[in-house]
Design a protein around this motif. Structure first.
Motif, short mmCIF file in Angstrom:
data_model
loop_
_atom_site.label_atom_id
_atom_site.label_comp_id
_atom_site.label_asym_id
_atom_site.label_seq_id
_atom_site.Cartn_x
_atom_site.Cartn_y
_atom_site.Cartn_z
N ILE A 83 0.87 -1.18 0.00
CA ILE A 83 0.00 0.00 0.00
C ILE A 83 0.90 1.22 0.00
N ARG A 84 0.78 2.08 -0.99
CA ARG A 84 1.60 3.28 -1.02
C ARG A 84 0.70 4.50 -1.05
N LEU A 85 1.05 5.48 -0.23
CA LEU A 85 0.24 6.68 -0.19
C LEU A 85 0.67 7.64 -1.28
N GLU A 86 -0.30 8.23 -1.93
CA GLU A 86 0.00 9.19 -2.97
C GLU A 86 0.20 10.55 -2.34
N GLY A 87 0.95 11.38 -3.04
CA GLY A 87 1.07 12.77 -2.63
C GLY A 87 1.80 12.93 -1.32
N THR A 88 1.68 14.11 -0.75
CA THR A 88 2.40 14.39 0.49
C THR A 88 1.40 14.79 1.58
N VAL A 89 1.88 14.83 2.81
CA VAL A 89 1.04 15.26 3.91
C VAL A 89 0.62 16.71 3.66
N PRO A 90 -0.68 16.99 3.69
CA PRO A 90 -1.10 18.38 3.45
C PRO A 90 -0.62 19.29 4.58
N SER A 91 -0.65 20.57 4.33
CA SER A 91 -0.23 21.52 5.34
C SER A 91 -1.18 21.52 6.53
N ALA A 92 -0.62 21.68 7.72
CA ALA A 92 -1.46 21.72 8.91
C ALA A 92 -2.14 23.08 9.07
N ILE A 93 -1.78 24.03 8.22
CA ILE A 93 -2.42 25.34 8.31
C ILE A 93 -3.86 25.25 7.82
N ASN A 94 -4.04 24.60 6.72
CA ASN A 94 -5.40 24.40 6.22
C ASN A 94 -5.67 22.92 6.06
N PRO A 95 -5.74 22.19 7.15
CA PRO A 95 -5.89 20.75 6.99
C PRO A 95 -7.19 20.44 6.25
N ASP A 147 -10.78 19.31 5.15
CA ASP A 147 -12.05 19.18 5.89
C ASP A 147 -12.43 17.72 6.02
N GLY A 148 -13.42 17.48 6.82
CA GLY A 148 -13.89 16.11 6.99
C GLY A 148 -12.81 15.28 7.64
N CYS A 149 -12.49 14.13 7.07
CA CYS A 149 -11.38 13.33 7.59
C CYS A 149 -10.08 13.90 7.05
N ARG A 150 -9.13 14.16 7.91
CA ARG A 150 -7.89 14.79 7.47
C ARG A 150 -7.08 13.90 6.54
N PHE A 151 -7.40 12.64 6.53
CA PHE A 151 -6.64 11.70 5.69
C PHE A 151 -7.26 11.53 4.31
N HIS A 152 -8.37 12.24 4.05
CA HIS A 152 -9.12 11.90 2.83
C HIS A 152 -8.36 12.16 1.53
N THR A 153 -7.38 13.11 1.55
CA THR A 153 -6.66 13.40 0.30
C THR A 153 -5.74 12.25 -0.10
N ARG A 154 -5.44 11.35 0.83
CA ARG A 154 -4.49 10.28 0.49
C ARG A 154 -5.04 8.89 0.80
N CYS A 155 -6.24 8.81 1.30
CA CYS A 155 -6.73 7.53 1.80
C CYS A 155 -6.99 6.52 0.68
N PRO A 156 -6.30 5.38 0.72
CA PRO A 156 -6.52 4.37 -0.33
C PRO A 156 -7.80 3.56 -0.11
N ARG A 157 -8.46 3.73 1.03
CA ARG A 157 -9.60 2.88 1.36
C ARG A 157 -10.96 3.56 1.21
N ARG A 158 -10.95 4.86 0.94
CA ARG A 158 -12.25 5.55 0.95
C ARG A 158 -13.16 5.07 -0.18
N GLU A 159 -12.57 4.44 -1.20
CA GLU A 159 -13.40 3.90 -2.29
C GLU A 159 -14.41 2.87 -1.80
N LEU A 160 -14.12 2.31 -0.63
CA LEU A 160 -15.05 1.31 -0.10
C LEU A 160 -16.38 1.93 0.32
N LEU A 161 -16.39 3.25 0.43
CA LEU A 161 -17.61 3.94 0.84
C LEU A 161 -18.41 4.36 -0.39
N PRO A 162 -19.69 4.62 -0.21
CA PRO A 162 -20.50 5.06 -1.36
C PRO A 162 -19.93 6.34 -1.96
#
Ligand SMILES: Nc1ncnc2c1ncn2[C@@H]1O[C@H](COP(=O)(O)OP(=O)(O)O)[C@@H](O)[C@H]1O
Ligand code: SF4
Ligand code: SF4
Ligand SMILES: [Mg+2]
Lengths: 705, 215
Positions: A627-639, A641-656
């Motif tokens: 499992i490899r994460l894409e991209g980089t950790v977003p800035s903590a200044i404007n994390p 919204d929602g789940c902070r991991f959503h920009t890189r999460c490989p599992r969110r496709e499991l949701l509708p």
């Protein structure tokens, strides 16, 4: 497939010794090193700091500096002797055929030049390529190293991209000339594990595609296992063992190699794989090496002959070579730890204990100053770095909480806020039923005495002009925990429990090694017999053999005094063995927290799953999910919204709708029966269906196609 | 099966200023017969072969031993290499057989392979032979049969059908006009899965074809 053609090795070192001239003589940093690297092969060189790994690399490039030189032996590159080559010839080889990548990418990058300009210079100057063409090539190469938005990166300056991206630029630049030999000296050591994993994949790809010979230097046995075909183990300037990764890891022959394998966590299926057995003592400096076998002062198998006679390199039919008098006779699996390095037994007390620390939605935001005129005039909207968000957990007395996450995720801020070095922004913290939400100046002595910290870098907190005795005695005096006339005795007792001994009492910090300093740091933190000790990566700057000793010691003392502990680490392997609970943080948010045994098996939080998949495991027979994460950790200044991991999460496709909800809504806490909590929109039933990340490869999977 | 997949990448290369004797040593020590000569940025300037390093005895005839040793030590690669229009190169993107054709036509044993105008590899007659051996399945165990069949569409399919029906695999092979027998075709196959007797028994059943060699 069997290869009929046998190409000569790209690099051959034969009996190489490298010396540095120092005041009043010289030291032989490296002795009798022989090995060769074939095309398309990654040859690892592993060992603790100061063992001569980098010296070997520099010798190949003749980069030894004004005082270093190859004293004996031969280094042949593509059939040509390199020792003694200088001037024009050397410059041409370095430019066209041998490239080097260092730990710190900034060593290779010019901070005041656009990345595109410094990259294309390699082609325009060396190859006379025209600028347009060169830039096109550079962009292609950046894309080859999976650089996001490559064309755009060409216009940026080094400081405008992350460390992982900088290292990719350096690797891409090194590859522009398609070198026959690529020397990499700890190229991923400064990177976070998830970024490291991507860079290591890349290195494996490149070796195959370009048929490059790679010399890969690292102190990390896990990294070697992941990238190399063969490996040489260096100890005190000598290569003590060498062979294929499979042979060396499965059946190490040299006592040092055997020791190294035992002092790194394996992250295997059971907790026992994470027990660490240190090697006593430490690496001797080059001017103080023992006669006979260099490893003799630390060896469990030492005999008379080892003190008198230097062992020769013994070669086995498997191709493994070992520098030990008793190579082949020593059986690693018959080894049992002697009393002095026996790790403490972990007593898992399951009876519920009252919490000593309670965090209630603790938040820490830092104000950041923008740079626009509006910001300077104070008219802009105030912006914040959201370093810690809603930390909410209880820590039962006498237990240990491991906190894991990549750099910048807020681990250190969390403990600094608890200890009072930072002002809490919102929420509450309670320690021994006293409110400690406010910073340290408002706290009573009794709270300060009970709440101590061990830092990653002991130097930064040690007064260089105080002796060891004074450093440790100070808190005893300050909190009057020990009558004045008993302080010396008490300090010595503590020193002894740190295995340092009375003779350290009058030493100054500069007379100590890194490991010894950290022991003093721990002794000082424990001097006031605190109830809670917060440790910020206390061993990550130390060599592995020393790390293991310190971890075990810390643990022993913690059990003896029934201290509660929070322990920060950057990957999941270190904390497994001794933590009762583990918390995983990402971008200021605790994503998962629960009993240690629950964290390493499904259900996982998607981020923890990715972390486990990224950690390089020093065991070639372990299989990891990729499992490899894409991209980089977003800035903590404007994390996000929602789940902070959503920009890189490989599992969110499991949701509708591909996890649309993750972008807008904070996830709920999913809790299992055993008190394991996961912060994610994916329901527990689904999380439960994930396969384990780490499994054992089936035996004898050598299939014929 | 293109040149770029089979060439030797990162060949050993030398500079035009290298002494001929050093070039000779490099070739002997590494057991190779060709050395691309390159300038800055690996730009190809020429090629040195073992023959090129031969100094014709007639050049030496009139010299005494001191003059000979001086002559030899003064010899540089740049004066002896193949260069200019004699220097034949190729790109990585052509097929192996096309490269073989060039080498046959030009009667040469080696082709430097250029990538973006600089040396990216080298392909020699040894590589060609290795490739041939691989194609024929020299590196795998199995039954090697030669079958003579009419040179007609559909004949080889009969063979592969039989092999497939037994669940065997083809691990190498090739074909050629049958020597001295016009209208026929010889196919060689390396087969894994069955033993010699089984393979022969199965292939014998094909009408109009003949097994002419099996080993
Ligand atoms: N320029 C130098 N002058 C003197 N000693 C040096 C120099 N560079 C390295 N050394 C010494 O040589 C030994 C090997 O160092 P090094 O090659 O950096 O080891 P490693 O890369 O394995 O950490 C160390 O004891 C180091 O202090
Ligand atoms: S030679 Fe002796 S001291 Fe050295 S590693 Fe072998 S057994 Fe140990
Ligand atoms: S909430 Fe969504 S984005 Fe966050 S970890 Fe769960 S699935 Fe991934
Ligand atoms: Mg180093």
């Amino acid at each position: 497939m069997n290869n009929l053609k046998k190409a000569p090795p790209v690099l051959i070192l034969e009996d190489v010794a490298v010396a540095y001239k120092i005041r009043g003589g010289e030291i032989e940093a490296v002795q009798n090193v022989s090995f060769e690297i074939n095309r398309g092969e990654t040859h690892g060189i592993v060992g603790e700091s100061g063992c001569g790994k980098s010296t070997v690399a520099w010798a190949v490039l003749n980069f030894l500096g004004a005082n270093g030189y190859v004293k004996r032996g031969s280094i042949k590159f593509q059939g040509q002797e390199l020792v003694g080559v200088t001037g024009e010839e050397l410059r041409r080889l370095r430019g066209d055929q041998i490239a080097m990548v260092y730990q710190d990418p900034m060593q290779a990058l010019n901070p005041s030049m656009r990345l595109g300009d410094q990259m294309s210079e390699v082609l325009t100057v060396h190859r006379d390529m025209d600028k347009k063409e060169a830039e096109k090539r550079c962009i292609e190469m950046l894309e080859r190293v999976y650089m996001p938005d490559a064309a755009n990166v060409m216009n940026r300056y080094p400081h405008q991209i992350s460390g992982g991206q900088q290292q990719r630029v350096v690797i891409a630049t090194a590859l522009l000339n398609n070198p026959a030999l690529l020397i990499m000296d700890e190229p991923t050591t400064a990177l976070d594990v998830t970024v490291e994993a991507v860079v290591l994949d890349l290195i494996a790809d490149l070796r195959r595609e370009f048929d490059t010979a790679i010399m890969y230097i690292t102190h990390n046995l896990g990294v070697v296992a992941r990238v190399s075909t063969r490996v040489g183990v260096m100890y005190a300037g000598e290569m003590v063992e060498r062979g294929t990764v499979e042979d060396i890891y499965k059946d190490p022959q040299h006592p040092y190699t055997q020791g190294l394998m035992r002092c790194v966590p394996k992250l295997g299926a059971d907790k026992a794989s994470s027990i660490l057995y240190p090697i006593r003592g430490r690496v001797p400096p080059p001017n103080n090496r023992p006669v006979g076998c260099v490893f003799s002062p630390r060896c469990d198998y030492v005999r008379e002959i080892c003190h008198n006679k230097r062992p020769e390199l013994l070669e086995f039919s498997s191709g493994v070579s070992v520098r030990c008098h008793f190579a082949g006779e020593i059986e690693a699996d018959k080894w049992s730890p002697s009393d002095d390095i026996l790790p403490p037994e972990i007593i898992t007390d399951t009876s519920p204990r009252e919490p000593i620390l309670k965090l209630d939605n603790l938040k820490k935001y830092y104000e950041v100053q923008g740079s626009s005129l509006k910001d300077i005039l104070g008219l802009g909207e105030q912006r914040y770095v959201k370093a810690v968000e809603n930390a909410d957990f209880d820590l039962p007395r006498g237990t240990t909480l491991g906190v894991v996450g990549e750099s910048g995720c807020g681990k250190s801020t969390l403990i600094k806020t608890i200890i009072g070095l930072e002002q809490t922004t919102e929420g509450h913290a309670e320690f021994m039923e006293i409110d400690i939400t406010d910073e340290i100046s408002t706290r009573g002595e009794d709270v300060i005495k009970e709440l101590q910290m061990v830092f990653q870098n002991p130097d930064s907190t040690m007064n260089p002009s105080y002796t060891v005795g004074q450093q440790i005695g100070r808190p005893m005096k300050r909190f009057s925990t020990v009558p004045k006339d008993e302080i010396r005795g008490e300090v010595i007792k503590l020193l002894e429990s740190m295995r340092l001994g009375e003779n350290y009492y009058d030493r100054l910090p500069r007379q100590l090694s890194g490991g010894e300093k950290q022991r003093v740091g721990i002794a000082r933190a424990l001097a006031s017999h605190p109830n809670l000790v917060l440790c910020d990566e206390p061993v990550s700057a130390l060599d592995v053999s020393v790390q293991a000793a310190l971890l075990n010691l810390l643990l022993e003392l913690q059990q003896e005094y029934d201290t509660t502990m929070m322990f920060i680490a950057h990957d999941l392997s270190v904390v497994r063995f001794f933590s009762d609970q583990v918390a995983v943080m990402y971008l200021g948010q605790i994503m998962e927290i629960g009993p240690a045994n629950a964290i390493y098996a499904p259900p996982y939080h998607p981020y923890s799953e990715a972390l486990l998949s990224a950690v390089p495991i020093p065991d070639p027979s372990a299989e990891q999910k990729h499992i490899r994460l894409e991209g980089t950790v977003p800035s903590a200044i404007n994390p996000p919204d929602g789940c902070r991991f959503h920009t890189r999460c490989p599992r969110r496709e499991l949701l509708p709708d591909g996890g649309a909800i993750c972008e807008t809504e904070m996830p709920p806490w999913r809790e299992t029966a055993e008190g394991h909590r996961i912060f994610c929109h994916i329901p527990l039933e689904t999380l439960n269906t994930f396969d384990p990340v780490i499994t054992q490869k089936p035996e004898g999977s050598n299939h014929v196609s | 099966m293109l040149v770029k997949d089979y060439m030797t990448r990162h060949p050993i290369m030398i500079s035009p200023e290298t002494d001929a004797s050093e070039a000779q040593n490099i070739m002997t020590e590494n057991n190779i017969r060709h050395l691309p000569v390159v300038g800055d940025g690996k730009r190809l300037l020429g090629l040195i072969t073992r023959e090129k390093l031969h100094v014709p005895p007639s050049d030496l005839g009139s010299l005494n031993v001191w003059e000979i040793s001086r002559l030899l030590s003064d010899l540089k690669v740049k004066g002896m290499m193949v260069k200019g229009k004699d220097l034949i190169t190729t790109e990585g993107d052509i097929t192996i057989e096309d490269a073989a054709k060039i080498m046959l036509e030009e009667k040469i044993g080696c082709l430097p392979v250029l990538e973006d105008g600089v040396v990216g590899g080298i392909i020699t007659d040894t590589d060609m032979l290795a490739h041939l051996a691989h194609l024929m399945g020299a590196t795998v165990q199995g039954v090697r049969v030669t079958i003579r069949m009419p040179d007609k569409v559909g004949e080889s399919a009969k063979v592969t059908d039989v092999i497939a029906s037994h669940g065997w695999g083809i691990y190498g092979g090739g074909g050629h006009d049958a020597p001295k027998q016009p209208g026929y075709w010889d196919a060689v196959l390396k087969i894994q899965g069955g033993d010699k007797e089984e393979v022969v028994a199965a292939l014998e059943q094909i009408e109009g074809q003949e097994i002419i060699d099996v080993r």
